[in-house]
Write a protein that holds these residues in place. Structure first.
Motif, mmCIF file in Angstrom:
data_model
loop_
_atom_site.group_PDB
_atom_site.id
_atom_site.type_symbol
_atom_site.label_atom_id
_atom_site.label_comp_id
_atom_site.label_asym_id
_atom_site.label_seq_id
_atom_site.Cartn_x
_atom_site.Cartn_y
_atom_site.Cartn_z
ATOM 1 N N ALA B 328 0.816 -1.215 0.000
ATOM 2 C CA ALA B 328 0.000 0.000 0.000
ATOM 3 C C ALA B 328 0.852 1.268 0.000
ATOM 4 O O ALA B 328 0.392 2.340 -0.408
ATOM 5 C CB ALA B 328 -0.944 0.000 1.207
ATOM 6 N N GLU B 329 2.085 1.136 0.445
ATOM 7 C CA GLU B 329 2.956 2.307 0.514
ATOM 8 C C GLU B 329 3.533 2.702 -0.844
ATOM 9 O O GLU B 329 4.346 3.615 -0.922
ATOM 10 C CB GLU B 329 4.125 2.039 1.480
ATOM 11 N N TYR B 330 3.170 1.947 -1.892
ATOM 12 C CA TYR B 330 3.726 2.257 -3.207
ATOM 13 C C TYR B 330 3.522 3.731 -3.561
ATOM 14 O O TYR B 330 2.431 4.278 -3.399
ATOM 15 C CB TYR B 330 3.090 1.350 -4.275
ATOM 16 N N SER B 331 4.585 4.351 -4.073
ATOM 17 C CA SER B 331 4.531 5.777 -4.417
ATOM 18 C C SER B 331 3.846 5.973 -5.772
ATOM 19 O O SER B 331 3.655 5.023 -6.539
ATOM 20 C CB SER B 331 5.958 6.320 -4.497
ATOM 21 N N ARG B 332 3.517 7.203 -6.047
ATOM 22 C CA ARG B 332 2.996 7.596 -7.348
ATOM 23 C C ARG B 332 3.897 7.054 -8.469
ATOM 24 O O ARG B 332 3.435 6.450 -9.440
ATOM 25 C CB ARG B 332 2.980 9.138 -7.389
ATOM 26 N N LYS B 356 -5.396 1.389 -2.954
ATOM 27 C CA LYS B 356 -4.532 1.243 -1.787
ATOM 28 C C LYS B 356 -5.398 1.105 -0.542
ATOM 29 O O LYS B 356 -6.288 1.919 -0.317
ATOM 30 C CB LYS B 356 -3.672 2.490 -1.593
ATOM 31 N N TYR B 357 -5.124 0.071 0.237
ATOM 32 C CA TYR B 357 -5.779 -0.065 1.539
ATOM 33 C C TYR B 357 -4.754 0.418 2.551
ATOM 34 O O TYR B 357 -3.914 -0.346 3.025
ATOM 35 C CB TYR B 357 -6.143 -1.532 1.790
ATOM 36 N N ASN B 358 -4.808 1.704 2.860
ATOM 37 C CA ASN B 358 -3.750 2.299 3.669
ATOM 38 C C ASN B 358 -3.733 1.736 5.084
ATOM 39 O O ASN B 358 -4.727 1.187 5.569
ATOM 40 C CB ASN B 358 -3.943 3.824 3.728
ATOM 41 N N SER B 359 -2.576 1.920 5.727
ATOM 42 C CA SER B 359 -2.422 1.331 7.062
ATOM 43 C C SER B 359 -3.347 2.012 8.080
ATOM 44 O O SER B 359 -3.677 1.439 9.114
ATOM 45 C CB SER B 359 -0.959 1.406 7.516
#
Lengths: 586, 586
Positions: B328-332, B356-359
């Protein structure tokens, strides 16, 4: 471990101890017998034969039993192991039979064109056309089982000695030296061709230069030759090479291999291999691959035959004979046959002199006119003949006479039963000449191949008398058959260049054909040598057979054809176009 | 056992316990160091490296030490084993060195064109041209040692199960079916050609008909294809066939082989192989050879995406996604890279949807315009995504989309480090379709080959709906690579004829090409089946490498050339004449 979802046991497996067991077997119908209300079938697979009995109680079995079974039909049966009344001691399953409850015909069979028996009624041609049926016969299958075992044991032995099996390429480069290459047109490189290897010779040398140290490969090789009965266009070699060795290391390693094979495959202990120089082989046997299962050595007689009345001997460069032990009783007819034998064009003698040392001590010869009894006794003494023996003598030009006497010696060995196929005499012939002179082409030819090294002590003679230079080359001979040979190689660029020069290569030719090897020699080539054994031939010797064809699953005939698949065959014009080649009009 | 007349020990053999021993070693100069009055040399052979020390007390050693030693020179030295002052724990001989008394230069060496080190400065092209030098490098030699060991263990395993290795011919018959054949003009049968085998398929079937029951062969095969990076015109197969078996027997036997190889060659215990149907492989991985080292299965989303505002999904035949755990932390930038990746022509998607399923539990997607948070949560639920995960979704035509998502899944596996070369996931893919439709040629094509049998329960569909008929065919997949495959064969003449008909063969074509096999079926063919494993590929997988070329001693390049021996090459006009062929003008 041979159990599958279609069978619980093989047809060679069940014993009296299995009595009462319910089993499922698969196999081919070998034989059908009807006796009273019952039908007996011998069911065959690779592992043996098991007798089935159908009591015909249910309809299907009865119908099959009466008319439906045929030879070579494929059956799957369920049944119970029972003890047989009439036991058959000849087969391992002979104490039991299977009382069949369910039979399933897995496949039908037409009547095969020859009988599937150890002694078949099929001739060579039909057996080759239907090779897949021929393979069902025990002797053929056993030959290929032997071949499998020999390959496994060869690998076991060499693997234990740290040899690495390395596969070398099949699509290589054509070289005009040696026999004719098979070639393969390259579609991606139009106008260019690969060649199929006659041996991996240069690649195994490159592996040594690459530090591989000990290499082997059981490998297919190819030669586009006009085929004799015992040659195949594709054949298999045990190909080996070692680095940091002398000739002695190679001889010991590979006689070890052959002794290992005899021990593990045939349970025979072969003694350490004796060695014979090429010069002695020619002098005492007239042959560079003498059959030493029997003695009957040549005895040269020039010293006692000259200056007598007999012109044939006086004119001859060499008079030489053999003593056939216990053959003094040979009849006129038998002696005439021998004379006919030596006069055949393949043998090439002009006549045969015999001296019988009769059991009563008298001597009788075909040259009684010219030699006294005393003189004949001198022959006998020199040839170590005793009463009961037959002396056979040829005369003429040295090499021709030796060759002819070699043939006669082998013939006498055969006639006297001295060449038993189950006796094995293995030895090395060493110290081959480096070069032989080709009269036709008027140039020197490498006797082994151009990479064979001369003996260091003979190198000085390369300029003055190349014909007597000996090579570090050796052949292994079993029962008069050359099963393989090899050499210590040249590993020095200058010496290799000198050899190419002697063999009539221009620098350009040598560079074009072997440039990569010559270049490789510049980067630290180690001393190395090796040998190759003819695997087909070795298998046929172990199998006690004369022809290698029976030890090859799908052999080709003497025209290089596979009559089963009908190959070679024409290919499509489109294929030719893609390859950029065309057929020439005949 | 490695002692010869030129050495007492190898360069990998001596230990501290040999202290004081007089030894003779041979090898190549790996490294030269000068320290005070002494010269130190690392001497290398196949077995290791031993340090030599020259104290320069005698003239020859001094001169050599000062100027005469070069890398890759071949030396033979006599000396005494002594304990080293500065021990090298990294190599097995590191506790000793040899105090040299006599040195002999066996051969000189030019400076090699690249360094003979594990990490060399030589590029691919130069290493191939000087392959014999490349072979001296540890990694290359170790690959070929691995290959040797794998061949030996393959044979051991199969031999114990009563398989017979039978050599099938290399000079066979060309068939237009399948890939292009290499052909060999026959001199003895002008205008006719042999072909080199693409596999021994028909011969192994004939061996089964011949009653051989269990056959294998490690065998060279040939395909004249335009070469990709990982294809060679000649390649090696472990080729096997069994009679009186069902598919289950084959699967068990050969997963046993692979587990045996992992155990004996790599000391790895591989669990029983799982099985996946072709239909599931396509549905869950979009690929008939899924890499199951990691999960990341496809989740189809059609049921929840339709009828919303988003036209791309509404128009798509299939909407399908994967859940990349912890991404989910993948950048643009990373997401843009992924979008670029799927749009590459080889992958072929038109775009990529991410969620993205953010933390922190929030959801962020590229389709926020069209879907509410509630709706995105539904996606997450269906895809079993948790906070911290990244969902990636493709949409479009079913087969194309699956193929594209398969590529993306592998890419994500690689990026997330889920495809470790030293982890091995082996499984079977089963129940392949029997036929596939070739749109170009407008006819059915055998997915495996024309001898593959349909599942008995599907035979009735051959007439009505051939496309859904399943075959008794199976592939073995390791780490997403198809290492081999096979099938239960047709053994019934009628069914085989029906297959040829479906595949568009005329009766005449079928007879001309496979007549011998069809005839053989009439004489009691047993049920049989088998498989073939790509040996080069299997070795490279075991070696943890991507390219097979490093596991072949003398490979060819992508134009099918051996740049070392410069083959293929033109041949003499005389050779062409003998073969009755000519070159076409370009």
């Amino acid at each position: 471990m041979l159990r599958t979802h279609l069978r619980t046991h093989t047809c060679g497996e069940l014993r009296l101890s299995d009595n009462g067991r319910l089993v499922t077997l698969c196999g081919w119908v070998q034989k059908i017998r009807r006796l009273g209300g019952a039908t007996f079938i011998d069911l065959r697979d690779r592992y043996g034969i098991t007798q089935l009995v159908f009591h015909g109680e249910d309809r299907e079995n009865r119908i099959l039993g009466e008319e439906g079974f045929h030879r070579e039909m494929v059956l799957k049966i369920d049944g119970k192991v029972i003890e047989r009344e009439n036991k058959n001691k000849k087969i391992s399953t002979g104490e039991i039979e299977i009382q069949v409850s369910i039979v399933k015909v897995l496949n039908e069979s037409k009547t095969p064109p020859f009988t599937i028996e150890d002694e078949t009624d099929g001739g060579d041609d039909i057996r080759m056309k239907y090779r897949y049926l021929d393979l069902r016969r025990n002797p053929v299958r056993k030959n290929l089982e032997l071949r499998h075992r020999m390959a496994i044991e060869t690998r076991n032995y060499l693997d234990k000695l740290n040899f690495l099996e390395v596969e070398t390429p099949i699509l290589i480069k054509s070289t005009p030296e040696g026999a004719r290459d098979f070639v393969v047109p390259s579609r991606m490189n139009p106008g260019e061709f690969y060649a199929l290897p006659q041996s991996p010779q240069t690649f195994k040398q490159l592996l040594m230069i690459g530090g591989f140290d000990r290499y082997y490969q059981i490998v297919k090789c190819f030669r586009d030759e006009d085929l004799r009965a015992d040659r195949q266009p594709e054949f298999t070699q045990i190909d080996c090479e070692m680095a940091f060795v002398e000739q002695e290391d190679i001889l010991q390693t590979f006689e070890g291999l052959v002794r290992h094979l005899f021990k593990t495959v045939k349970s025979i202990d072969i003694p350490t291999l004796s060695r014979m120089t090429y010069a002695d082989a020619m002098k005492f046997y007239g042959n560079d691959k003498p059959d030493i299962r029997f003695e009957m050595k040549f005895v040269e007689l020039n010293n006692i035959v000259k200056g007598k009345e007999f012109k044939v001997f006086n004119d001859a460069q060499l008079v030489v004979g053999i003593c056939a032990k216990g053959a003094a009783e040979y009849s006129r007819k038998q002696l005439d046959e021998l004379t006919e034998f030596v006069k055949r064009p393949q043998v090439g003698a002009t006549g045969l002199v015999y001296i019988k040392y009769n059991s009563d001590g008298s001597l009788k010869s075909s040259v009684d006119k010219f030699f006294s009894t005393e003189q004949l006794k001198e022959f006998a003494l020199q040839m170590q003949a005793e009463s009961g023996d037959l002396m056979l003598i040829l005369a003429g030009e040295k090499n021709k006479t030796r060759k002819a006497l070699s043939e006669l010696r082998l013939e006498m060995g055969t006639r006297l039963g001295l060449r038993d196929k189950n006796t094995f005499a293995c030895h090395w012939v060493i110290d081959f000449p480096l070069l032989e002179y080709n009269e036709e082409l008027n140039r020197w030819h490498a006797m082994h191949h151009p990479f064979t090294s001369p003996k260091p002590e003979d190198i000085a003679l390369l300029d003055s008398n190349p014909g007597i230079v000996r090579a570090n080359a050796y052949d292994m001979v079993i029962n008069g058959v050359e099963v393989g040979g090899g050499s210590i190689r040249i590993f020095n660029k200058q010496l290799q260049a000198r050899m190419f020069e002697l063999l009539g290569f221009t620098k350009e030719d040598a560079q074009a054909q072997f440039g990569f090897l010559m270049n490789a020699f510049e980067f630290g080539a180690p001393p190395h040598g090796g040998l190759a054994l003819g695997f087909d031939r070795l298998c046929s010797l172990f199998g006690g057979a004369d022809v290698i064809r029976d030890f090859i699953a799908f052999p080709k005939n003497n025209s290089g054809r596979d009559v089963m698949i009908d190959s070679p065959s024409p290919i499509a014009q489109e294929q030719l176009n893609e390859l950029g080649i065309g057929l020439k009009k005949k």
